[in-house]
Motif scaffolding. Structure first.
Motif, PDB file in Angstrom:
ATOM      1  N   GLY A  68     -44.250 -20.436   6.961  1.00 45.92           N
ATOM      2  CA  GLY A  68     -45.300 -20.330   5.919  1.00 45.92           C
ATOM      3  C   GLY A  68     -46.287 -20.517   5.976  1.00 45.92           C
ATOM      4  O   GLY A  68     -48.143 -20.267   5.597  1.00 45.92           O
ATOM      5  N   LEU A  69     -46.442 -22.351   5.667  1.00 48.44           N
ATOM      6  CA  LEU A  69     -47.548 -23.084   5.475  1.00 48.44           C
ATOM      7  C   LEU A  69     -48.053 -23.195   6.247  1.00 48.44           C
ATOM      8  O   LEU A  69     -49.538 -23.562   5.587  1.00 48.44           O
ATOM      9  N   ALA A  70     -47.785 -23.358   7.170  1.00 46.93           N
ATOM     10  CA  ALA A  70     -49.012 -23.039   8.731  1.00 46.93           C
ATOM     11  C   ALA A  70     -49.664 -22.187   8.459  1.00 46.93           C
ATOM     12  O   ALA A  70     -51.144 -22.439   9.152  1.00 46.93           O
ATOM     13  N   GLY A  71     -49.234 -20.802   8.530  1.00 46.81           N
ATOM     14  CA  GLY A  71     -50.104 -19.967   8.518  1.00 46.81           C
ATOM     15  C   GLY A  71     -51.058 -19.770   7.078  1.00 46.81           C
ATOM     16  O   GLY A  71     -52.406 -19.816   7.478  1.00 46.81           O
ATOM     17  N   GLY A  72     -50.635 -20.238   5.767  1.00 40.02           N
ATOM     18  CA  GLY A  72     -51.365 -20.049   4.537  1.00 40.02           C
ATOM     19  C   GLY A  72     -53.125 -21.529   5.004  1.00 40.02           C
ATOM     20  O   GLY A  72     -53.849 -21.284   4.922  1.00 40.02           O
ATOM     21  N   LEU A  73     -52.120 -22.811   5.398  1.00 32.25           N
ATOM     22  CA  LEU A  73     -53.451 -23.028   6.677  1.00 32.25           C
ATOM     23  C   LEU A  73     -54.253 -23.008   7.100  1.00 32.25           C
ATOM     24  O   LEU A  73     -55.575 -22.912   7.236  1.00 32.25           O
ATOM     25  N   ILE A  74     -53.940 -22.014   8.388  1.00 33.14           N
ATOM     26  CA  ILE A  74     -54.787 -21.446   9.208  1.00 33.14           C
ATOM     27  C   ILE A  74     -56.014 -20.287   8.368  1.00 33.14           C
ATOM     28  O   ILE A  74     -56.886 -20.373   8.557  1.00 33.14           O
ATOM     29  N   GLN A  75     -54.847 -19.850   7.441  1.00 30.79           N
ATOM     30  CA  GLN A  75     -55.439 -18.347   6.995  1.00 30.79           C
ATOM     31  C   GLN A  75     -57.005 -18.938   6.658  1.00 30.79           C
ATOM     32  O   GLN A  75     -58.047 -18.562   6.427  1.00 30.79           O
ATOM     33  N   ALA A  76     -56.566 -20.646   5.786  1.00 27.75           N
ATOM     34  CA  ALA A  76     -58.023 -21.088   5.028  1.00 27.75           C
ATOM     35  C   ALA A  76     -58.721 -21.215   5.202  1.00 27.75           C
ATOM     36  O   ALA A  76     -59.951 -21.113   5.190  1.00 27.75           O
ATOM     37  N   LEU A  77     -57.846 -21.864   6.548  1.00 30.88           N
ATOM     38  CA  LEU A  77     -59.588 -22.766   7.862  1.00 30.88           C
ATOM     39  C   LEU A  77     -60.104 -21.885   8.264  1.00 30.88           C
ATOM     40  O   LEU A  77     -61.916 -22.157   8.568  1.00 30.88           O
ATOM     41  N   LEU A 204     -50.773 -30.350   0.877  1.00 29.55           N
ATOM     42  CA  LEU A 204     -50.353 -30.473  -0.025  1.00 29.55           C
ATOM     43  C   LEU A 204     -51.883 -30.966  -0.351  1.00 29.55           C
ATOM     44  O   LEU A 204     -53.096 -30.368  -1.428  1.00 29.55           O
ATOM     45  N   LEU A 205     -52.253 -32.303   0.299  1.00 32.61           N
ATOM     46  CA  LEU A 205     -53.217 -33.012  -0.126  1.00 32.61           C
ATOM     47  C   LEU A 205     -54.693 -32.366   0.065  1.00 32.61           C
ATOM     48  O   LEU A 205     -56.103 -32.332  -0.091  1.00 32.61           O
ATOM     49  N   LEU A 206     -54.326 -31.497   1.066  1.00 35.34           N
ATOM     50  CA  LEU A 206     -55.878 -30.301   1.443  1.00 35.34           C
ATOM     51  C   LEU A 206     -55.913 -29.687   0.893  1.00 35.34           C
ATOM     52  O   LEU A 206     -57.198 -28.919   0.910  1.00 35.34           O
ATOM     53  N   ALA A 207     -55.114 -29.342  -0.255  1.00 32.84           N
ATOM     54  CA  ALA A 207     -55.666 -27.842  -1.092  1.00 32.84           C
ATOM     55  C   ALA A 207     -56.446 -27.346  -1.106  1.00 32.84           C
ATOM     56  O   ALA A 207     -57.874 -27.006  -1.588  1.00 32.84           O
ATOM     57  N   ARG A 208     -56.986 -29.250  -1.916  1.00 31.48           N
ATOM     58  CA  ARG A 208     -58.554 -29.226  -2.851  1.00 31.48           C
ATOM     59  C   ARG A 208     -59.574 -28.573  -2.095  1.00 31.48           C
ATOM     60  O   ARG A 208     -60.070 -28.133  -2.764  1.00 31.48           O
ATOM     61  N   PRO A 209     -59.337 -29.640  -0.761  1.00 34.63           N
ATOM     62  CA  PRO A 209     -60.576 -29.746  -0.289  1.00 34.63           C
ATOM     63  C   PRO A 209     -61.063 -28.230   0.094  1.00 34.63           C
ATOM     64  O   PRO A 209     -62.579 -27.576   0.442  1.00 34.63           O
ATOM     65  N   LEU A 210     -59.862 -27.473   0.399  1.00 36.34           N
ATOM     66  CA  LEU A 210     -59.814 -25.612   1.113  1.00 36.34           C
ATOM     67  C   LEU A 210     -60.066 -25.019   0.358  1.00 36.34           C
ATOM     68  O   LEU A 210     -61.109 -24.330   0.517  1.00 36.34           O
ATOM     69  N   GLY A 268     -53.226 -15.380  -6.519  1.00 34.64           N
ATOM     70  CA  GLY A 268     -53.970 -15.888  -6.231  1.00 34.64           C
ATOM     71  C   GLY A 268     -54.873 -16.635  -5.552  1.00 34.64           C
ATOM     72  O   GLY A 268     -54.087 -16.914  -4.426  1.00 34.64           O
ATOM     73  N   PRO A 269     -55.665 -16.684  -5.384  1.00 32.55           N
ATOM     74  CA  PRO A 269     -56.278 -17.140  -3.668  1.00 32.55           C
ATOM     75  C   PRO A 269     -56.067 -18.746  -4.444  1.00 32.55           C
ATOM     76  O   PRO A 269     -56.769 -19.888  -3.526  1.00 32.55           O
ATOM     77  N   ASP A 270     -56.531 -19.937  -4.977  1.00 28.16           N
ATOM     78  CA  ASP A 270     -56.235 -20.755  -5.614  1.00 28.16           C
ATOM     79  C   ASP A 270     -55.128 -21.973  -4.740  1.00 28.16           C
ATOM     80  O   ASP A 270     -54.085 -21.594  -4.934  1.00 28.16           O
ATOM     81  N   ASN A 271     -55.336 -22.492  -2.988  1.00 26.72           N
ATOM     82  CA  ASN A 271     -55.142 -23.361  -2.851  1.00 26.72           C
ATOM     83  C   ASN A 271     -53.938 -24.008  -3.559  1.00 26.72           C
ATOM     84  O   ASN A 271     -53.090 -24.700  -2.202  1.00 26.72           O
TER      85      ASN A 271
END
Length: 328
Positions: A68-77, A204-210, A268-271
């Motif tokens: 799930g987390l990997a999917g969230g990251l790749i969708q955000a990227l 989790l550290l990448l949430a803000r820059p994403l 919502g969309p806030d990572n």
């Protein structure tokens, strides 16, 4: 967010209890309690609970969380709502490595597949990233997606060639490739746990820059975000999370695609809020689906990869068709 996490944990707890009691060999609740509180290695029912069902549930929680987390990251990227962890060639790389391990290295156990699968996923993802960044500057989301799709098609052809030419490889490989939590010991989980911990922390550290990159590259640069570093770090986190999950349980679809959509719809969309919610929903989704696969055709069992496709597919289609679905 906290309500979503609490609800997901409730689903995990319910599915855990159901998973301990149900299966091809039903066990009474009193026996389950006895196996946990006073384990007797001479009792067959205790062995089933402690050596099979508890590791299966633990692995389901961790693998669901990772996918799930990997999917969230790749969708955000990639800014692609239909992207999943396999977009970087992770599944294809892991599958090819397992084929080679079975056919040419004599590996025949799940614990032996883990390191080959993880190495294959990592190597192919690095190659895909390099291919996606050959044209002036850092890899763009579109280049990554195209490079991943092209490389996946090429590797799939190689895998098919190996399987068709070697029946022994096919017989062993098909049990791993179908995606399953069954028959995995805790040794499989502990082997990939360090990569999972690092991947989760990095995500989790990448949430803000994403979040900043979601405003557009120019706005992100204006806010001080180093675009190339964020893309590379996200790719590394996806490889660690999805590579470890695929190595441990085989290629399992749907979770990495659906969990982010469900979480995005609820939070919502806030990572910064989305990523923890995705972790909880991904774990709940896979464990609940695995238990449902054990119950639907009892006393037989559906393999986890088949259960997620059969049960999750219609739900995800309904979610995508919903007008209330949140876009990226």
């Amino acid at each position: 967010m906290w309500a979503v996490i609490a609800g997901s944990l409730g689903v995990v707890l319910t599915a855990t209890l159901a998973g301990l009691f149900t299966g091809s060999h039903p066990v009474e609740p009193s026996v389950v309690i006895g196996a946990i509180t006073a384990f007797d290695p001479t009792n067959p029912d205790h062995l089933i609970i402690v050596r099979s069902r508890l590791p299966r549930i633990a692995l389901g929680i961790v693998v669901g969380l990772c996918l799930g987390l990997a999917g969230g990251l790749i969708q955000a990227l990639t800014r692609n709502p239909l992207a999943d962890p396999g977009i970087l060639g992770i599944n294809a790389g892991a599958s090819l490595a397992v084929c080679i391990a079975i056919g040419y290295a004599g590996v025949s156990t799940v614990s032996g597949y883990v390191w080959w699968a993880f190495a294959g996923a990592a190597i192919v993802s690095v190659v895909v990233y390099l291919l996606g960044s050959v044209s002036r500057g850092a890899a763009s989301p579109a280049r990554l997606a195209l490079a991943g799709a092209a490389f996946t098609m090429a590797l799939s052809s190689v895998i098919s060639m190996i399987l068709l030419s070697n029946y022994t490889v096919f017989e062993h490989f098909r049990f791993w490739a179908i995606g399953s939590l069954q028959g995995r010991s805790l040794d499989v989980l502990t082997a990939v746990l360090p990569f999972i911990v690092v991947g989760c922390l990095l995500a989790l550290l990448l949430a803000r820059p994403l979040n900043a990159m979601g405003l557009g590259e120019e706005s992100a640069v204006g806010l001080g975000v180093r675009i190339g570093l964020v893309r590379l770090s996200t790719a590394v986190a996806v490889v660690m999370l999805a590579g470890a999950a695929t190595a441990a349980a085989g290629p399992i679809s749907f979770v990495g695609l659906a969990a982010p959509h469900l979480a995005r719809r609820l939070t919502g969309p806030d990572n910064r809020v989305l990523m923890p919610a995705i972790m909880a929903i991904g774990a709940a989704l896979l464990v609940a689906t695995d238990v449902a696969g054990k119950v639907i055709i009892a006393p037989a069992e559906l393999q986890t990869g088949i259960a997620t496709a059969l049960l999750g597919g219609p739900v995800f289609i309904a979610l995508v068709r919903s007008r209330r679905a949140v876009n990226l």
